[in-house]
Design an enzyme around this catalytic site. Structure first.
Site, mmCIF file in Angstrom:
data_model
loop_
_atom_site.group_PDB
_atom_site.id
_atom_site.type_symbol
_atom_site.label_atom_id
_atom_site.label_comp_id
_atom_site.label_asym_id
_atom_site.label_seq_id
_atom_site.Cartn_x
_atom_site.Cartn_y
_atom_site.Cartn_z
ATOM 1 N N GLY A 42 -2.464 2.674 -9.729
ATOM 2 C CA GLY A 42 -2.681 2.776 -11.171
ATOM 3 C C GLY A 42 -4.088 3.314 -11.436
ATOM 4 O O GLY A 42 -4.362 4.468 -11.134
ATOM 5 N N SER A 109 -3.667 4.783 -3.375
ATOM 6 C CA SER A 109 -4.089 5.471 -4.583
ATOM 7 C C SER A 109 -5.250 4.693 -5.208
ATOM 8 O O SER A 109 -6.247 4.464 -4.537
ATOM 9 C CB SER A 109 -2.889 5.624 -5.527
ATOM 10 O OG SER A 109 -3.139 6.578 -6.521
ATOM 11 N N TRP A 110 -5.141 4.279 -6.484
ATOM 12 C CA TRP A 110 -6.177 3.412 -7.059
ATOM 13 C C TRP A 110 -6.370 2.161 -6.205
ATOM 14 O O TRP A 110 -7.477 1.633 -6.105
ATOM 15 C CB TRP A 110 -5.829 3.019 -8.499
ATOM 16 C CG TRP A 110 -6.575 1.792 -8.945
ATOM 17 C CD1 TRP A 110 -6.087 0.518 -9.060
ATOM 18 C CD2 TRP A 110 -7.970 1.716 -9.297
ATOM 19 N NE1 TRP A 110 -7.078 -0.347 -9.463
ATOM 20 C CE2 TRP A 110 -8.246 0.359 -9.618
ATOM 21 C CE3 TRP A 110 -9.004 2.653 -9.374
ATOM 22 C CZ2 TRP A 110 -9.506 -0.077 -10.019
ATOM 23 C CZ3 TRP A 110 -10.272 2.210 -9.767
ATOM 24 C CH2 TRP A 110 -10.506 0.869 -10.075
ATOM 25 N N ASP A 266 -0.573 16.082 -1.081
ATOM 26 C CA ASP A 266 -0.849 15.145 -2.166
ATOM 27 C C ASP A 266 -1.556 15.896 -3.297
ATOM 28 O O ASP A 266 -2.661 16.395 -3.122
ATOM 29 C CB ASP A 266 -1.734 13.999 -1.639
ATOM 30 C CG ASP A 266 -1.895 12.860 -2.629
ATOM 31 O OD1 ASP A 266 -1.772 13.102 -3.840
ATOM 32 O OD2 ASP A 266 -2.160 11.724 -2.178
ATOM 33 N N HIS A 294 2.108 12.285 -2.447
ATOM 34 C CA HIS A 294 1.278 11.118 -2.737
ATOM 35 C C HIS A 294 1.992 9.780 -2.610
ATOM 36 O O HIS A 294 1.380 8.775 -2.265
ATOM 37 C CB HIS A 294 0.730 11.262 -4.166
ATOM 38 C CG HIS A 294 -0.156 10.144 -4.596
ATOM 39 N ND1 HIS A 294 -1.415 9.930 -4.075
ATOM 40 C CD2 HIS A 294 0.033 9.141 -5.512
ATOM 41 C CE1 HIS A 294 -1.973 8.880 -4.650
ATOM 42 N NE2 HIS A 294 -1.113 8.387 -5.525
#
Length: 324
Positions: A42, A109-110, A266, A294
């Site tokens: 996120g 990711s985040w 990605d 990703h």
């Protein structure tokens, strides 16, 4: 290990923070195994039962939580008292509550950003890292994903045009400023239109091959609102980082083992992120997944993450034997 096998939780609860948030927390796997905490993406993405499947439940004590404002944590869509420092404090509260001395910190990711930030705040409580789809929270990383000419818009110009649609009448403003107005509009329908466009843009470009969103699939409104509102909040505030904070402070943790998994194609988080991180981490192993973008749900990424978690377990067990 069958990566698609269902892994049930053995404990779920809501942990109350000192400032009154209720953080959803679950545990699965082996209570006596290697503790690992997983940070979802996120920010605002929420956790999924799928995340448990990235770890061998015989080897790992799997700890998963929903970050503030999203998933099953409450209050939902909370932006006040929601910053990287708050999330780090929540993780540390979880560690203390579970009486864990040190753990592996994992995320995608985040979640990779948060894992690194937590590690740099509390290196003494980290055994190592498993990171996927590296996002470093720099201005260039935000520009790459959201601004015209940044990178992602050049690869997917048609999808980017759809992303711009809810703010077309605000083209004189910066894209994040324009989305600020729409995501916080007094009209619910305007807020939802913006949230869906924001969330679908990211979801469409998350895989190498077309996915349900690139083929016109619907997105749940609550999930879209959480992702768009919280991501926008963090990115407007530069993830609450100083410039290049994570790379500048990498010496605090680069003595620890690290497995990095990054899709060669990605588009959400460019490959340079993983390469730059690995270049400053002598003991890190960077695995390029040549048939993926990703998303952790892509077969190559999922397989590489399972192998990464096994590799970290072997490294830690070898270290224990050596210490004896």
């Amino acid at each position: 290990m069958n990566t698609m096998a269902v892994i049930d939780t053995f404990a779920t609860q809501w942990l109350e923070t000192p400032d009154g948030q209720q953080i959803y927390l679950e545990q699965s796997g082996n209570p006596d195994g290697i503790p690992v905490i997983y940070c979802h993406g996120g920010p605002g993405g929420g956790s999924s039962p799928f995340h448990r499947q990235l770890f061998d439940p015989k080897l790992y004590h799997i700890i998963i939580f929903d970050q503030r404002g999203c998933g099953l944590s409450t209050p939902a869509l909370q932006l006040e008292s929601n910053s990287t420092a708050h999330l780090i404090a929540d993780m540390e509260q979880i560690r203390q509550y579970l009486q864990i001395q040190s753990w592996v910190v994992a995320g995608g990711s985040w979640g990779s950003t948060l894992a690194l930030a937590y590690g740099q705040a509390y290196p003494e409580h980290c055994l190592g890292f498993i990171l996927r789809g590296i996002f470093l929270g720099r201005q260039q990383d935000i520009d790459w994903l959201y601004r015209a000419g940044g990178g992602a818009s050049q690869v997917f110009p048609d999808y980017y045009q759809d992303f711009l649609q809810p703010v077309a009448q605000l083209s004189h403003l910066d894209i994040l400023e324009a989305y600020q107005l729409q995501l916080h509009h007094r009209d619910d329908s305007v807020r939802l239109e913006a949230a869906l466009a924001w969330s679908i843009w990211e979801s469409r470009i998350a895989t190498l091959l077309p996915n349900e969103f690139s083929c016109g699939g619907d997105m749940d409104a609550q999930s879209a609102l959480a992702l768009a509102l919280i991501e926008h909040h963090y990115f407007q505030h530069h993830c609450f980082f100083e410039p290049d904070q994570l790379l500048n402070n990498i010496d605090k943790i680069n003595h620890l083992p690290c497995q990095i998994v990054h899709g060669r194609y990605d588009i959400v988080c460019k490959a340079e992120n993983a390469f730059s991180l690995a270049s400053l981490w002598p003991g890190a192993e960077l695995k390029w997944v040549v048939d993926a973008g990703h998303s952790a749900s892509e077969v190559g990424i999922r397989s590489a993450l399972v192998q990464a978690s096994l590799a970290i377990a072997v490294q830690l067990q070898a270290g224990e034997q050596k210490a004896k």
